[in-house]
Design a protein around this motif. Structure first.
Motif, PDB file in Angstrom:
ATOM      1  N   ARG A  87       2.779  -6.260  -0.257  1.00 43.03           N
ATOM      2  CA  ARG A  87       2.561  -6.479   1.081  1.00 43.03           C
ATOM      3  C   ARG A  87       1.955  -5.009   1.352  1.00 43.03           C
ATOM      4  N   ILE A  88       2.281  -4.070   0.567  1.00 42.18           N
ATOM      5  CA  ILE A  88       1.605  -2.995   1.552  1.00 42.18           C
ATOM      6  C   ILE A  88       0.163  -2.740   0.640  1.00 42.18           C
ATOM      7  N   LYS A  89       0.375  -3.419  -0.727  1.00 38.58           N
ATOM      8  CA  LYS A  89      -1.064  -3.430  -1.149  1.00 38.58           C
ATOM      9  C   LYS A  89      -1.826  -4.046  -0.807  1.00 38.58           C
ATOM     10  N   LEU A  90      -1.619  -5.462  -0.133  1.00 41.49           N
ATOM     11  CA  LEU A  90      -2.690  -6.329   0.270  1.00 41.49           C
ATOM     12  C   LEU A  90      -2.918  -5.925   1.449  1.00 41.49           C
ATOM     13  N   ALA A  91      -2.653  -5.189   2.328  1.00 39.29           N
ATOM     14  CA  ALA A  91      -2.787  -4.265   3.880  1.00 39.29           C
ATOM     15  C   ALA A  91      -3.634  -2.990   3.955  1.00 39.29           C
ATOM     16  N   GLY A  96      -4.384  -1.417   0.204  1.00 38.30           N
ATOM     17  CA  GLY A  96      -5.342  -1.534  -1.079  1.00 38.30           C
ATOM     18  C   GLY A  96      -4.197  -1.638  -2.050  1.00 38.30           C
ATOM     19  N   ASP A  97      -4.657  -1.430  -3.513  1.00 42.30           N
ATOM     20  CA  ASP A  97      -3.915  -1.278  -4.441  1.00 42.30           C
ATOM     21  C   ASP A  97      -4.077   0.396  -4.903  1.00 42.30           C
ATOM     22  N   ALA A  98      -4.441   1.227  -4.197  1.00 47.36           N
ATOM     23  CA  ALA A  98      -3.794   2.293  -4.596  1.00 47.36           C
ATOM     24  C   ALA A  98      -2.635   2.832  -3.906  1.00 47.36           C
ATOM     25  N   TYR A  99      -2.134   1.846  -3.162  1.00 52.10           N
ATOM     26  CA  TYR A  99      -0.977   2.325  -2.249  1.00 52.10           C
ATOM     27  C   TYR A  99       0.258   1.329  -2.837  1.00 52.10           C
ATOM     28  N   GLY A 100       1.391   2.060  -2.483  1.00 50.47           N
ATOM     29  CA  GLY A 100       2.539   0.826  -2.402  1.00 50.47           C
ATOM     30  C   GLY A 100       3.825   1.234  -2.543  1.00 50.47           C
ATOM     31  N   LEU A 101       4.574   1.080  -3.855  1.00 52.50           N
ATOM     32  CA  LEU A 101       5.846   1.629  -4.123  1.00 52.50           C
ATOM     33  C   LEU A 101       6.137   1.923  -5.764  1.00 52.50           C
TER      34      LEU A 101
END
Length: 592
Positions: A549-553, A555-560
């Motif tokens: 959900r973070i990557k979709l919102a 971008g792929d540079a962010y997340g866990l």
């Protein structure tokens, strides 16, 4: 309701109208997009052409500026001329009248040698401290008041160069400089006189900028050139005096393109004032022509679309007429209804040929369709009966909360309020991206319930700067991570467990960490989950869900990112963008 109603109207309208609307919409959308792109391209092109035009027009201004600098240097050369310095110094020794006459002749000849080679100089004059005049060139009388003003101006400059602007009596631009002695040994810079150079500014500008009437030289509100100003400087916007560039101005019902450059040497502003249409008339015509061509293409495509839709729907109309007869039970007339034109060999023609077979089966299809509709209605009714009204659940929780408060059961009331808050935020998923402060409120409500369960064993800490509370975050991001920490770090043990939410900001991202003092977690859990190498009961699905959900919102540079906490326990880091002006994709919330 309005959109749903329009959607229903469109869905039930005739195919011909649908095709016309669809074609018109596609063409209009394409036209709008093309015009927007065209206007954007034209805006960039206009900016470039305006800038280049301004640079071309300012070339003459720079040439005039260079010539004025050269004439300013001429005044310095005359002031420092050793012969003129010597002759003017000798006048201080009070020579005889004959000697004065000889000196006057020598000074005038020397000035003539300077003025003779200058095409833009009217005359060169020197006035000694006694008022005696030494001159060469085209001399005009100077009234005593103006002469005194020139002497005072030159004296205040203490040897530096000064300008005096043309007036009604004298059209010349006057260069002034005080002649000061530097040959004596005392270096007292004694006043030897005032140098006056009258410059033919009209000829200078006319030779360099032959487009007469388009250039103005102004200094503040004073017009240096031409004699008859093209416009009142005070009516022009302040931007034309601010620096180099161009400005488009509406003046006296006329659009003017004004290219302006400010002289760093004199502080004057060179204004090239040209009617906008005179330069850019062809460009404006091309822009308008492109728009009209697009509109013409739009009309032609619409007309072709109407004809195309009629060619498709006309056989269908014939078939509809046959079907209406069949609907009334008149199958014989349905088969005998003549077509407006011979059946074609396309799909519609095949449909017409097989119409007789369709009539034979139409009763069976109607019966089956009716039975299916009854079944669907019954299923929908049962599904509605099985649903729980969320408002009924909220009202029930409110009733329990009220009864708990009446009976002074504060713990029950707090748990009910926290549960109601969690339910509202879990069920109401209209807002998928919320501020961090709202997400922390959900976490606090969840921890309120768990606190009554674990009491002193659950120790929660929050270390998030206030500056990060307004940052956007996908809804239900932190709460599942805190729930994981309780499930895997607190529940298996009887010892107290510290759960901490930290927040900080780096040069690349905003970071939020959920830490616990439990048994810890391998840093490569996420990679194993993605490869299917690890089976979990829910934690892994939740972690992947949050990361996706973070990557979709954002971008792929962010997340866990998972790592071991300092000392012991697990640490899950959420990486979010520092600034998010627009969120393009938002992942749907999913259960753990």
């Amino acid at each position: 309701m309005g959109i749903r109603r329009l959607s229903g109207i469109y869905r039930h309208t005739r195919i011909r109208n649908k095709l016309m609307v669809l074609i018109a919409f596609i063409v209009a959308l394409s036209l709008a997009f093309t015009i927007i792109v065209q206007q954007y391209a034209f805006s960039i092109y206009d900016e470039q052409i305006y800038d280049k035009s301004s640079q071309v027009l300012n070339l003459s201004s720079k040439a005039i500026e260079t010539e004025l600098k050269r004439l300013e240097q001429l005044s310095y050369t005359i002031m420092t001329d050793e012969q003129i310095q010597g002759w003017m110094t000798s006048l201080k020794d009070e020579p005889s009248d004959y000697e004065k006459l000889i000196i006057q002749k020598l000074v005038s000849d020397r000035l003539l040698s300077y003025s003779g080679s200058e095409r833009y100089v009217y005359s060169i004059q020197i006035f000694d401290p006694d008022g005696k005049q030494y001159d060469a060139g085209n001399i005009v009388p100077i009234n005593p008041g103006k002469l005194q003003q020139m002497i005072n101006t030159a004296s205040e400059a203490s040897g530096e160069h000064r300008w005096m602007y043309p007036d009604n009596r004298d059209p010349a631009l006057i260069a002034l400089r005080q002649i000061r002695s530097f040959q004596n040994t005392n270096f007292d810079l004694e006043d030897l006189g005032t140098l006056v150079i009258r410059i033919n500014i009209d000829k200078l500008v006319g030779d360099i900028a032959p487009e007469e009437g388009s250039l103005m030289l102004v200094s503040g509100s004073s017009v240096i050139f031409p004699k008859s100003p093209l416009a009142d400087p005070e009516r022009l916007p302040a931007s034309v005096h601010a620096g180099n560039g161009y400005t488009i101005v509406e003046l006296d019902e006329e659009t003017l393109f004004i290219s302006h450059i400010r002289s760093p040497n004199t502080g004057w502003t060179y204004l090239h004032m040209t009617p906008f249409d005179l330069i850019f008339d062809q460009i404006v015509f091309i822009k308008q022509l492109v728009v009209f061509v697009f509109i013409g293409i739009f009309v032609i495509v619409i007309l072709l679309g109407i004809r195309f839709s009629y060619s498709i729907t006309r056989p269908i109309d014939d078939l509809i007429g046959r079907m209406k007869l069949a609907e009334k039970g008149d199958f014989e007339q349905a088969n005998l209804l003549p077509a407006r034109e011979p059946p074609s060999m396309d799909e519609i023609g095949l449909l017409q040929r097989n119409f007789r077979l369709m009539i034979e089966r139409i009763n069976l299809l109607i019966t089956e369709n009716y039975a299916n509709r009854l079944l669907i209605k019954e299923t929908e009714f049962k599904a509605l009966q099985a649903q729980i009204n969320p408002h009924f659940l909220y009202n029930t929780l409110e009733s329990i909360n009220w009864m708990a408060k009446v009976n002074k059961q504060t713990q029950i009331a707090s748990m009910v309020e926290a549960l109601a808050f969690l339910l509202r935020n879990s069920i109401g998923l209209k807002e998928k991206i919320i501020p961090l402060s709202q997400e922390l409120s959900i976490v606090r409500s969840y921890l309120t319930i768990q606190q009554f369960r674990f009491e002193d064993r659950l120790r929660f800490h929050l270390d998030v700067p206030e500056s990060l509370l307004s940052r956007p975050i996908p809804k239900l991001t932190l709460q599942p991570l805190v729930e994981n920490a309780i499930h895997y770090a607190l529940e298996p043990t009887i010892e107290p467990c510290d759960i901490t939410i930290r927040g900080w900001e780096t040069s690349e991202a905003v970071c939020l960490a959920v830490e616990d003092t439990g048994p810890g977690m391998e840093p490569d859990v996420l990679d194993k989950l993605r490869r299917g190498e690890l089976q979990t009961k829910g934690t892994g699905i939740g972690l992947l869900n949050i990361d996706e959900r973070i990557k979709l919102a954002f971008g792929d540079a962010y997340g866990l990112k998972l790592e071991e906490a300092s000392g012991e326990g697990a640490r899950v880091i959420i990486m979010l963008p520092k600034e998010t002006e627009e969120i393009i994709h938002v992942s749907s919330d999913a259960g753990r």
